[in-house]
Design a protein around this motif. Structure first.
Motif, PDB file in Angstrom:
ATOM      1  N   HIS A  93       0.821  -1.215   0.000  1.00  0.00           N
ATOM      2  CA  HIS A  93       0.000   0.000   0.000  1.00  0.00           C
ATOM      3  C   HIS A  93       0.854   1.265   0.000  1.00  0.00           C
ATOM      4  CE1 HIS A  93      -3.855  -2.035   0.655  1.00  0.00           C
ATOM      5  NE2 HIS A  93      -3.154  -2.879   1.393  1.00  0.00           N
ATOM      6  N   LYS A  94       1.884   1.283   0.830  1.00  0.00           N
ATOM      7  CA  LYS A  94       2.725   2.471   0.951  1.00  0.00           C
ATOM      8  C   LYS A  94       4.156   2.061   1.243  1.00  0.00           C
ATOM      9  CE  LYS A  94      -0.914   5.307   2.989  1.00  0.00           C
ATOM     10  NZ  LYS A  94      -1.361   6.026   4.170  1.00  0.00           N
ATOM     11  N   VAL A  95       5.097   2.884   0.769  1.00  0.00           N
ATOM     12  CA  VAL A  95       6.518   2.717   1.082  1.00  0.00           C
ATOM     13  C   VAL A  95       7.024   4.076   1.533  1.00  0.00           C
ATOM     14  CG1 VAL A  95       8.813   2.142   0.215  1.00  0.00           C
ATOM     15  CG2 VAL A  95       6.806   0.915  -0.664  1.00  0.00           C
ATOM     16  N   HIS A  96       7.579   4.129   2.728  1.00  0.00           N
ATOM     17  CA  HIS A  96       8.140   5.373   3.254  1.00  0.00           C
ATOM     18  C   HIS A  96       9.611   5.159   3.582  1.00  0.00           C
ATOM     19  CE1 HIS A  96       4.542   7.887   3.831  1.00  0.00           C
ATOM     20  NE2 HIS A  96       3.926   6.731   3.971  1.00  0.00           N
ATOM     21  N   ASP A  97      10.435   6.082   3.131  1.00  0.00           N
ATOM     22  CA  ASP A  97      11.844   6.100   3.500  1.00  0.00           C
ATOM     23  C   ASP A  97      11.940   7.007   4.719  1.00  0.00           C
ATOM     24  OD1 ASP A  97      14.556   6.408   3.835  1.00  0.00           O
ATOM     25  OD2 ASP A  97      14.963   6.887   1.734  1.00  0.00           O
ATOM     26  N   LEU A  98      11.885   6.421   5.902  1.00  0.00           N
ATOM     27  CA  LEU A  98      11.874   7.206   7.135  1.00  0.00           C
ATOM     28  C   LEU A  98      13.130   8.054   7.273  1.00  0.00           C
ATOM     29  CD1 LEU A  98      10.401   4.555   9.598  1.00  0.00           C
ATOM     30  CD2 LEU A  98       9.208   6.466   8.520  1.00  0.00           C
ATOM     31  N   THR A  99      14.250   7.538   6.796  1.00  0.00           N
ATOM     32  CA  THR A  99      15.508   8.277   6.889  1.00  0.00           C
ATOM     33  C   THR A  99      15.435   9.574   6.083  1.00  0.00           C
ATOM     34  OG1 THR A  99      16.669   6.173   7.107  1.00  0.00           O
ATOM     35  CG2 THR A  99      18.014   8.104   6.575  1.00  0.00           C
ATOM     36  N   ALA A 100      14.899   9.494   4.883  1.00  0.00           N
ATOM     37  CA  ALA A 100      14.827  10.667   4.009  1.00  0.00           C
ATOM     38  C   ALA A 100      13.731  11.636   4.423  1.00  0.00           C
ATOM     39  CB  ALA A 100      14.609  10.223   2.562  1.00  0.00           C
ATOM     40  N   GLU A 101      12.674  11.128   5.060  1.00  0.00           N
ATOM     41  CA  GLU A 101      11.528  11.963   5.392  1.00  0.00           C
ATOM     42  C   GLU A 101      11.732  12.809   6.641  1.00  0.00           C
ATOM     43  OE1 GLU A 101       8.064   9.468   5.459  1.00  0.00           O
ATOM     44  OE2 GLU A 101       8.367   8.853   3.374  1.00  0.00           O
ATOM     45  N   GLY A 102      12.758  12.540   7.400  1.00  0.00           N
ATOM     46  CA  GLY A 102      13.033  13.388   8.557  1.00  0.00           C
ATOM     47  C   GLY A 102      13.042  12.627   9.854  1.00  0.00           C
ATOM     48  N   ALA A 103      12.583  13.284  10.897  1.00  0.00           N
ATOM     49  CA  ALA A 103      12.681  12.733  12.250  1.00  0.00           C
ATOM     50  C   ALA A 103      11.852  11.450  12.400  1.00  0.00           C
ATOM     51  CB  ALA A 103      12.223  13.769  13.260  1.00  0.00           C
ATOM     52  N   TYR A 104      12.503  10.443  12.928  1.00  0.00           N
ATOM     53  CA  TYR A 104      11.813   9.191  13.238  1.00  0.00           C
ATOM     54  C   TYR A 104      12.490   8.542  14.436  1.00  0.00           C
ATOM     55  CZ  TYR A 104      15.570   6.541  10.929  1.00  0.00           C
ATOM     56  OH  TYR A 104      16.777   5.982  10.585  1.00  0.00           O
ATOM     57  N   LEU A 105      11.775   7.628  15.045  1.00  0.00           N
ATOM     58  CA  LEU A 105      12.288   6.897  16.204  1.00  0.00           C
ATOM     59  C   LEU A 105      12.569   5.470  15.789  1.00  0.00           C
ATOM     60  CD1 LEU A 105       9.635   8.130  18.777  1.00  0.00           C
ATOM     61  CD2 LEU A 105      11.960   8.982  18.504  1.00  0.00           C
ATOM     62  N   GLU A 106      13.665   4.925  16.304  1.00  0.00           N
ATOM     63  CA  GLU A 106      13.988   3.530  16.037  1.00  0.00           C
ATOM     64  C   GLU A 106      14.425   2.852  17.326  1.00  0.00           C
ATOM     65  OE1 GLU A 106      17.025   3.672  13.005  1.00  0.00           O
ATOM     66  OE2 GLU A 106      18.602   3.909  14.483  1.00  0.00           O
ATOM     67  N   ARG A 107      13.973   1.642  17.490  1.00  0.00           N
ATOM     68  CA  ARG A 107      14.327   0.859  18.667  1.00  0.00           C
ATOM     69  C   ARG A 107      14.491  -0.597  18.263  1.00  0.00           C
ATOM     70  NH1 ARG A 107      15.120   5.227  20.082  1.00  0.00           N
ATOM     71  NH2 ARG A 107      14.460   6.292  21.967  1.00  0.00           N
ATOM     72  N   GLU A 108      15.266  -1.288  19.083  1.00  0.00           N
ATOM     73  CA  GLU A 108      15.495  -2.706  18.878  1.00  0.00           C
ATOM     74  C   GLU A 108      15.509  -3.375  20.246  1.00  0.00           C
ATOM     75  OE1 GLU A 108      18.669  -5.563  16.487  1.00  0.00           O
ATOM     76  OE2 GLU A 108      19.214  -3.495  16.922  1.00  0.00           O
ATOM     77  N   LEU A 109      15.214  -4.636  20.266  1.00  0.00           N
ATOM     78  CA  LEU A 109      15.274  -5.416  21.502  1.00  0.00           C
ATOM     79  C   LEU A 109      16.288  -6.531  21.300  1.00  0.00           C
ATOM     80  CD1 LEU A 109      12.621  -6.573  23.879  1.00  0.00           C
ATOM     81  CD2 LEU A 109      13.850  -8.364  22.689  1.00  0.00           C
ATOM     82  N   ALA A 110      17.066  -6.795  22.339  1.00  0.00           N
ATOM     83  CA  ALA A 110      18.041  -7.892  22.283  1.00  0.00           C
ATOM     84  C   ALA A 110      17.976  -8.685  23.582  1.00  0.00           C
ATOM     85  CB  ALA A 110      19.451  -7.353  22.075  1.00  0.00           C
ATOM     86  N   LEU A 111      18.136  -9.984  23.459  1.00  0.00           N
ATOM     87  CA  LEU A 111      18.331 -10.869  24.604  1.00  0.00           C
ATOM     88  C   LEU A 111      19.795 -11.271  24.566  1.00  0.00           C
ATOM     89  CD1 LEU A 111      15.135 -13.098  24.324  1.00  0.00           C
ATOM     90  CD2 LEU A 111      15.536 -11.167  25.863  1.00  0.00           C
TER      91      LEU A 111
END
Length: 184
Positions: free
Chosen positions: A93-111
């Protein structure tokens, strides 16, 4: 118009020719149906594009939509190709390049499983506390920590745990969302 941005019969002329690869986080909204993940991954594989991180989950159950977050390292030209090819897939439906579009939040979880014996047991716990790592399992010989945050935070924690007896690491991959009042 610059000579390197002249039309060439292809839409790819819009991207300046450089060989500098950059890390980009793409957010792809798709129908939640069998085979869609295989089609997206197949698109990358068939063209030799490497996926650095991939996460997928249903996000809107009533609409049967899933969100795929893909992290790629690519040249600007390759990135344009990736986005255009993703947009052409039917259940996308949609493709967004979050990096190019500006401010975004990213998180990851690790064990992260670490030896926890002897003198290093206290140091392991002290460092885990400094990183706000949660203990999700503890035995007399080891700990399993849950760490969430930016990938760089997780990388730093792993680096510090290596000399203390790092046993195993499992990472979820990146989850990302744009900032601000608008959704995807």
């Amino acid at each position: 118009m610059n000579a390197h941005l002249q039309p060439t019969g292809s839409a790819y002329f819009l991207t300046q020719e450089t060989q500098q690869s950059e890390r980009h986080t793409l957010s792809v909204l798709v129908d939640n149906e069998p085979g869609i993940l295989a089609r997206v991954v197949g698109l990358f594989s068939a063209r030799g594009y490497n996926i650095e991180s991939l996460t997928v989950s249903e996000t809107e159950h009533d609409k049967r939509l899933s969100r795929i977050t893909v992290v790629v390292i690519a040249t600007p030209k390759t990135l344009v190709q990736i986005k255009l090819q993703l947009e052409r897939l039917v259940p996308v439906h949609k493709v967004h390049d979050l990096t190019a579009e500006g401010a975004y939040l990213e998180r990851e979880l690790a064990l992260i499983k670490v030896n926890g014996t002897g003198d290093q047991r206290a140091e392991t716990l002290r460092l885990a506390d400094a990183f706000r790592a949660q203990i999700v399992d503890a035995t007399v010989e080891s700990f399993v920590f849950e760490v969430t945050g930016k990938p760089s935070k997780i990388d730093s924690f792993i680096t510090l745990m290596q000399p203390l007896g790092l046993i195993e690491v499992v990472r979820t991959g990146l989850a990302a969302i744009s900032r601000g009042p608008e959704g995807m």
